[in-house]
Design an enzyme around this catalytic site. Structure first.
Site, PDB file in Angstrom:
ATOM      1  N   GLU A   1      46.044  29.493  25.784  1.00 27.08           N
ATOM      2  CA  GLU A   1      46.571  30.435  26.769  1.00 27.08           C
ATOM      3  C   GLU A   1      47.897  31.034  26.311  1.00 27.08           C
ATOM      4  O   GLU A   1      48.154  32.213  26.509  1.00 27.08           O
ATOM      5  CB  GLU A   1      46.739  29.759  28.134  1.00 27.08           C
ATOM      6  CG  GLU A   1      45.432  29.583  28.890  1.00 27.08           C
ATOM      7  CD  GLU A   1      44.717  30.915  29.136  1.00 27.08           C
ATOM      8  OE1 GLU A   1      45.386  31.906  29.475  1.00 27.08           O
ATOM      9  OE2 GLU A   1      43.487  30.949  28.973  1.00 27.08           O
TER      10      GLU A   1
ATOM     11  N   CYS B   1      28.138  46.138  34.419  1.00 26.78           N
ATOM     12  CA  CYS B   1      29.058  45.335  35.219  1.00 26.78           C
ATOM     13  C   CYS B   1      28.363  44.715  36.431  1.00 26.78           C
ATOM     14  O   CYS B   1      27.666  45.404  37.181  1.00 26.78           O
ATOM     15  CB  CYS B   1      30.228  46.194  35.690  1.00 26.78           C
ATOM     16  SG  CYS B   1      31.423  45.251  36.647  1.00 26.78           S
TER      17      CYS B   1
END
Length: 347
Positions: free
Chosen positions: A37, A202
Site C-alpha cells: 500500500e 462496468c
DNA sequence: AAATCGGGGCA
DNA sequence: TGCCCAGATTT
C-alpha cells in the site's frame, strides 16, 4: 439504488475480472499489505511489482526492516521515487518493533499514528489485511464515486471529500470486505480509468449517473484555478509616416530587454498624454489580454498619429523603426500581434 | 504544460 | 482545521 446492490455488483465483477494474483495478495499478510500500500501511493502496480519482490526478499518482516539502516532501505527503494515514503516506512518499522511486538497493529488509530499511513492507507490495511469494515478513498475510488454520483464539485473541496468518505462507508458490504476494497481499486485501475473509461464493461453502468450524462470522463471535475490577479497598462503607439516608436524594456521585469511600445500607467489622465505633444489623432485600439503564470495583463493600446511638424522627444532606449525592420527585433508576442494588426490597418 | 496523487508539515 | 508542498508520472 440500494447500497447493497452496489457492492453486490462490484463483488460479482471482481470474481470474474478482479486481480487476485498480485504478489502482495499471496499471501496477503499484514506486513505485505502495508508494504504494498505504501509503495502503491502515487505509483502504479506494474512499476511496484519488481520493487516489492526484491524488497520482501531482503526485508521479509518488520524486524528485519527495523534492524536495517535507513540507507539500505532507501537503496531498495531507489528508482521508486518519493523517497519520504521509504524513510517513513523504515521509521514505522522501528516504531512497530519497539511498541507493537514487531507486528502491524490491528487497530485503525494505531495505524494512523504511524508515519506514512494516513486515513486511506490505514483503511486499506484494516480491510485487506484484517478483514475489518473500513473504507478507503484513494484516487481510484474517488474517481469511481465521483462518476457514479456525477459529483458536480471538485472532490478536493472539504465538504465534498467528507461526503465521499461517508458515501464510501455507506457502500461497504457486510462480508467479503477485502475482496470489495480490492474490487474498488481494480475497477478504477482497469475500467473506470481517468480517460476513456470502458463503461460497457462496468458492473455499475446501469446506475452510474456519470455515464448517464454521456460524459463520464468529465468526472471528477477539476479544481477551478483561482482567478488570476489582473493588471492594466497603456501602450502608446506613436506612428509617423511608416515608422513606429519602440522602446527597449528594462532588463529586469517582464519581457526584460525586449522591444515594446512606450508604456505608461493606466491612471495617467488623457489630457496629460495630450499635453505632451500636438497630435493629429488618438485612437483607442482593442485591448489586449496576455496571461502570465501569476497574473493577467490587460493592455490598452493608444494609437497616436503624429504629423510631420510634431516633435516627440525620444531617449536612448527608444528608436523609430519601420514596421518591416521592427519584425527583426526581439518582440514580446503581444507586441508582435499588435504590429501585425497595424500593418493590416485593423484597429 | 498542466493535472494528478496520499501524506506530511505548518500556520 | 485548512492549505500548500514534494516529486514523479500521465495526459
Amino acid at each position: 439504488m440500494s447500497e447493497k446492490l452496489f457492492s453486490q455488483q462490484l463483488l460479482a465483477w471482481f470474481d470474474q475480472h478482479g486481480r487476485k494474483n498480485l504478489p502482495w495478495q499471496q499471501p496477503a499478510t499484514p506486513y505485505r499489505v502495508w508494504l504494498s500500500e505504501v509503495m502503491l501511493q502515487q505509483t502504479q502496480v506494474s512499476t511496484v511489482i519488481p520493487y516489492f519482490q526484491r524488497f520482501v526478499v531482503r526485508f521479509p518482516d518488520i524486524r528485519s526492516l527495523a534492524e536495517a539502516s535507513t540507507d539500505e532501505v532507501l537503496q531498495y527503494w531507489a528508482g521508486l521515487g518519493y523517497y519520504a515514503r521509504g524513510r517513513n516506512l523504515h521509521k514505522a518499522a522501528v516504531i512497530m518493533a519497539q511498541q507493537h511486538n514487531a507486528a502491524i497493529p490491528e487497530n485503525f488509530d494505531a495505524l494512523l499514528a504511524l508515519p506514512g499511513i494516513g486515513r486511506s492507507t490505514a483503511g486499506a490495511i484494516m480491510a485487506l489485511a484484517f478483514q475489518h469494515r473500513y473504507p478507503i478513498l484513494d484516487g481510484n475510488v474517488k474517481r469511481v464515486l465521483c462518476r457514479f454520483t456525477a459529483e458536480p464539485d471538485w472532490p478536493g473541496q472539504k465538504n465534498i471529500e467528507t461526503a465521499l468518505w461517508q458515501l464510501a462507508e455507506s457502500l461497504l458490504p457486510e462480508r467479503r470486505i477485502n475482496a470489495y476494497i480490492q474490487a474498488q481499486m481494480d475497477l478504477g485501475a482497469t475500467v473506470c480509468t481517468r480517460s476513456k473509461p470502458d463503461c460497457h464493461c462496468c458492473p455499475l453502468q446501469t446506475n452510474c449517473l456519470g455515464r448517464q450524462t454521456g460524459k463520464p470522463e468529465h468526472y471528477p471535475v477539476r479544481k477551478k484555478k483561482p482567478a488570476l490577479p489582473e493588471r492594466h497598462c497603456r501602450w502608446l503607439i506613436y506612428r509617423q509616416s511608416e515608422k513606429i516608436l519602440l522602446e527597449k524594456r528594462p532588463e529586469k521585469g517582464i519581457w526584460g530587454g525586449m522591444w515594446s511600445f512606450p508604456e505608461i500607467n493606466i491612471d495617467m489622465p488623457m489630457d496629460a498624454i495630450l499635453a505632451r505633444h500636438a497630435v493629429d489623432d488618438m485612437i483607442d485600439l482593442t485591448p489586449i489580454r496576455h496571461t502570465f503564470t501569476h497574473f493577467r495583463l490587460q493592455i490598452i493600446p493608444l494609437l497616436i498619429d503624429i504629423n510631420q511638424h510634431d516633435q516627440i522627444e525620444t531617449n536612448d532606449n527608444q528608436q523609430w523603426v519601420t514596421i518591416t525592420d521592427s519584425l527583426s527585433l526581439a518582440l514580446p508576442a503581444p507586441v508582435n500581434k499588435l504590429i501585425q494588426k497595424l500593418n493590416r490597418g485593423v484597429t
